[in-house]
Design a protein around this motif. Structure first.
Motif, PDB file in Angstrom:
ATOM      1  N   ARG A  14       0.830  -1.206   0.000  1.00  0.00           N
ATOM      2  CA  ARG A  14       0.000   0.000   0.000  1.00  0.00           C
ATOM      3  C   ARG A  14       0.867   1.259   0.000  1.00  0.00           C
ATOM      4  O   ARG A  14       0.592   2.211  -0.752  1.00  0.00           O
ATOM      5  N   ALA A  15       1.917   1.271   0.814  1.00  0.00           N
ATOM      6  CA  ALA A  15       2.807   2.434   0.827  1.00  0.00           C
ATOM      7  C   ALA A  15       3.518   2.613  -0.516  1.00  0.00           C
ATOM      8  O   ALA A  15       3.678   3.736  -1.009  1.00  0.00           O
ATOM      9  N   MET A  16       3.914   1.506  -1.114  1.00  0.00           N
ATOM     10  CA  MET A  16       4.591   1.590  -2.404  1.00  0.00           C
ATOM     11  C   MET A  16       3.648   2.105  -3.492  1.00  0.00           C
ATOM     12  O   MET A  16       4.026   2.933  -4.319  1.00  0.00           O
ATOM     13  N   SER A  17       2.410   1.620  -3.503  1.00  0.00           N
ATOM     14  CA  SER A  17       1.455   2.075  -4.521  1.00  0.00           C
ATOM     15  C   SER A  17       1.132   3.554  -4.347  1.00  0.00           C
ATOM     16  O   SER A  17       0.997   4.284  -5.340  1.00  0.00           O
ATOM     17  N   GLU A  18       1.009   4.014  -3.121  1.00  0.00           N
ATOM     18  CA  GLU A  18       0.737   5.439  -2.897  1.00  0.00           C
ATOM     19  C   GLU A  18       1.909   6.306  -3.347  1.00  0.00           C
ATOM     20  O   GLU A  18       1.709   7.385  -3.917  1.00  0.00           O
ATOM     21  N   ARG A  19       3.138   5.826  -3.104  1.00  0.00           N
ATOM     22  CA  ARG A  19       4.298   6.597  -3.539  1.00  0.00           C
ATOM     23  C   ARG A  19       4.364   6.657  -5.067  1.00  0.00           C
ATOM     24  O   ARG A  19       4.615   7.708  -5.655  1.00  0.00           O
ATOM     25  N   LEU A  20       4.133   5.528  -5.721  1.00  0.00           N
ATOM     26  CA  LEU A  20       4.153   5.510  -7.183  1.00  0.00           C
ATOM     27  C   LEU A  20       3.017   6.339  -7.770  1.00  0.00           C
ATOM     28  O   LEU A  20       3.187   7.045  -8.766  1.00  0.00           O
ATOM     29  N   ALA A  21       1.836   6.277  -7.140  1.00  0.00           N
ATOM     30  CA  ALA A  21       0.708   7.081  -7.624  1.00  0.00           C
ATOM     31  C   ALA A  21       1.000   8.570  -7.465  1.00  0.00           C
ATOM     32  O   ALA A  21       0.620   9.387  -8.324  1.00  0.00           O
ATOM     33  N   GLY A  22       1.673   8.952  -6.369  1.00  0.00           N
ATOM     34  CA  GLY A  22       2.033  10.357  -6.194  1.00  0.00           C
ATOM     35  C   GLY A  22       3.021  10.830  -7.253  1.00  0.00           C
ATOM     36  O   GLY A  22       2.890  11.931  -7.797  1.00  0.00           O
ATOM     37  N   GLU A  23       4.023   9.986  -7.574  1.00  0.00           N
ATOM     38  CA  GLU A  23       4.980  10.362  -8.623  1.00  0.00           C
ATOM     39  C   GLU A  23       4.297  10.445  -9.983  1.00  0.00           C
ATOM     40  O   GLU A  23       4.572  11.353 -10.779  1.00  0.00           O
ATOM     41  N   LEU A  24       3.390   9.515 -10.245  1.00  0.00           N
ATOM     42  CA  LEU A  24       2.680   9.535 -11.523  1.00  0.00           C
ATOM     43  C   LEU A  24       1.769  10.757 -11.634  1.00  0.00           C
ATOM     44  O   LEU A  24       1.672  11.384 -12.695  1.00  0.00           O
ATOM     45  N   ALA A  25       1.113  11.106 -10.543  1.00  0.00           N
ATOM     46  CA  ALA A  25       0.250  12.294 -10.563  1.00  0.00           C
ATOM     47  C   ALA A  25       1.070  13.565 -10.741  1.00  0.00           C
ATOM     48  O   ALA A  25       0.635  14.511 -11.408  1.00  0.00           O
ATOM     49  N   ALA A  26       2.274  13.597 -10.157  1.00  0.00           N
ATOM     50  CA  ALA A  26       3.117  14.778 -10.323  1.00  0.00           C
ATOM     51  C   ALA A  26       3.581  14.932 -11.767  1.00  0.00           C
ATOM     52  O   ALA A  26       3.739  16.046 -12.264  1.00  0.00           O
ATOM     53  N   ARG A  27       3.778  13.814 -12.445  1.00  0.00           N
ATOM     54  CA  ARG A  27       4.229  13.878 -13.845  1.00  0.00           C
ATOM     55  C   ARG A  27       3.077  14.220 -14.797  1.00  0.00           C
ATOM     56  O   ARG A  27       3.272  14.914 -15.796  1.00  0.00           O
TER      57      ARG A  27
END
Length: 319
Positions: free
Chosen positions: A203-216
C-alpha cells in the motif's frame, strides 16, 4: 528470486547477480581498464623522459588512481551502474531501495574495490559474495548497493493485471508524455508483484508511485480510487494508446490489382459519304432484250431467213 522490496519498484522481479556472472563482468572490466592503463602509461613514459624520478613516480601514482580507480567510478556514475562488463553480462548496480546509484555510491564501491579486488586479486570480494545471501561484496555493503540481473527470461514475465471495468477509459484525456520510462517500469513491476508483497508495504509503495505519476501527469488520482487501481488504469490507458498508434502506423492493405485491359480490334477505315450517290445496279434479268430488225411489210423479220438466204455479193434490188 530476490526478497528485495524496493522503494520505487525499479528492480521488482529481478534477481541478485551470482558470483560467476559478477566475476565474468569483473574480468571484462579489468581487461578494458588495464588496456587503457597500459596505453596511457606508455604515452606518459615517453612524455616524462626528461623528468626526475620523483616526478615520474608522482605521475605513475596519479595515472594509477585516475585510470584504475577514477575511470570505473565515472563509468558507473554516468551509466547508472552499468559498466562495460556488467552491460555484457546483463547486470546492473542499484541502491538497496532499488533506485539508480549516484556518485557517492560509485565512489565508495571504487575505493573499497582497490582493497578487496586490486590489492588481494579479488579474494576478499569473492569470499564476501559467497557469504552474503544476496551476493554482495564489502563495497556493496558499505555503499548500500546491490548488483542485480537485468535480463529476465521472457517466459517468466507476468502480465499486468487489468484495471477495474469502471476505470477503463476514464483517463483517456490524461497527458502521459512527461512520464519517464523508469517510472513506467517501476509501476509495471509493482503491478505484477503486488500480490506477493506485504499489505502495508504494498500500500505504501502504490501510494508513492501514484504520487509520482500524478506529479508527472498533473492529474491526481480521483477521490475514492485506490492507488493500485489508479496505477493499473493509467498503465492500461498507455497500452491502449500504444496499440492504437501501432495499428494506425501499419500500412493499409493494397487493393487487388486490376486485370490488364483486353486489346480492342483495329478500327475500320472511315469513308466519307459521296456527294452523288451511285444508284444500285439493275439485276441481270432486267437487262433489255436485243432489238430485232423489221421486215419491209413492217413485220418482224425471220431470224432464220438471213441464215439461209445466199449472199449475192452486192446491192440486191427489191423484187
Amino acid at each position: 528470486m530476490s526478497e528485495l522490496v524496493t522503494g520505487d519498484a525499479v528492480v521488482l522481479g529481478l534477481r541478485p547477480a551470482k558470483l560467476p556472472s559478477r566475476a565474468l563482468a569483473l574480468v571484462i572490466d579489468l581487461v578494458a581498464v588495464g588496456t587503457v592503463f597500459v596505453l596511457v602509461s606508455i604515452g606518459l613514459a615517453i612524455a616524462t623522459v626528461t623528468l626526475d624520478e620523483a616526478a615520474v613516480a608522482a605521475v605513475a601514482v596519479a595515472t594509477f588512481l585516475l585510470v584504475l580507480v577514477g575511470v570505473p567510478i565515472a563509468v558507473e556514475t554516468l551509466s547508472h551502474g552499468r559498466s562495460l562488463g556488467k552491460l555484457a553480462c546483463g547486470l546492473r548496480v542499484v541502491r538497496d531501495d532499488g533506485g539508480p546509484i549516484r556518485f557517492r555510491h560509485a565512489l565508495v564501491r571504487g575505493a573499497m574495490g582497490v582493497v578487496e579486488i586490486l590489492a588481494t586479486l579479488g579474494a576478499i570480494a569473492a569470499i564476501a559474495s559467497l557469504v552474503s545471501a544476496r551476493g554482495r561484496r564489502l563495497g556493496d555493503v558499505f555503499a548500500g548497493t546491490l548488483v542485480v540481473r537485468e535480463r529476465v527470461p521472457a517466459g517468466r514475465a507476468a502480465a499486468v493485471p487489468p484495471p477495474p471495468p469502471w476505470l477503463v477509459g476514464r483517463f483517456a484525456g490524461l497527458d502521459l508524455s512527461a512520464v519517464p520510462d523508469d517510472l513506467w517500469l517501476g509501476v509495471r513491476q509493482y503491478l505484477t508483484r503486488m500480490h506477493q508483497l506485504d499489505a502495508a508495504v504494498g500500500r505504501a509503495m502504490s501510494e508513492r508511485l501514484a504520487g509520482e505519476l500524478a506529479a508527472r501527469t498533473g492529474a491526481p488520482a480521483p477521490a475514492g480510487v485506490p492507488a493500485a487501481a489508479f496505477l493499473a488504469a493509467v498503465v492500461n490507458e498507455r497500452q491502449t494508446r500504444d496499440a492504437r498508434r501501432a495499428f494506425a502506423a501499419a500500412p493499409a492493405a493494397a487493393p487487388p490489382p486490376h486485370p490488364a485491359p483486353l486489346p480492342y480490334p483495329a478500327p475500320l477505315p472511315h469513308y466519307a459519304p459521296s456527294a452523288h450517290p451511285v444508284p444500285a445496279p439493275h439485276p441481270a434479268s432486267a437487262q433489255a432484250a436485243p432489238v430485232r430488225p423489221l421486215g419491209l411489210d413492217g413485220a418482224a423479220a425471220d431470224p432464220g431467213a438471213d441464215a439461209v438466204r445466199p449472199s449475192t455479193g452486192g446491192f440486191a434490188p427489191p423484187a
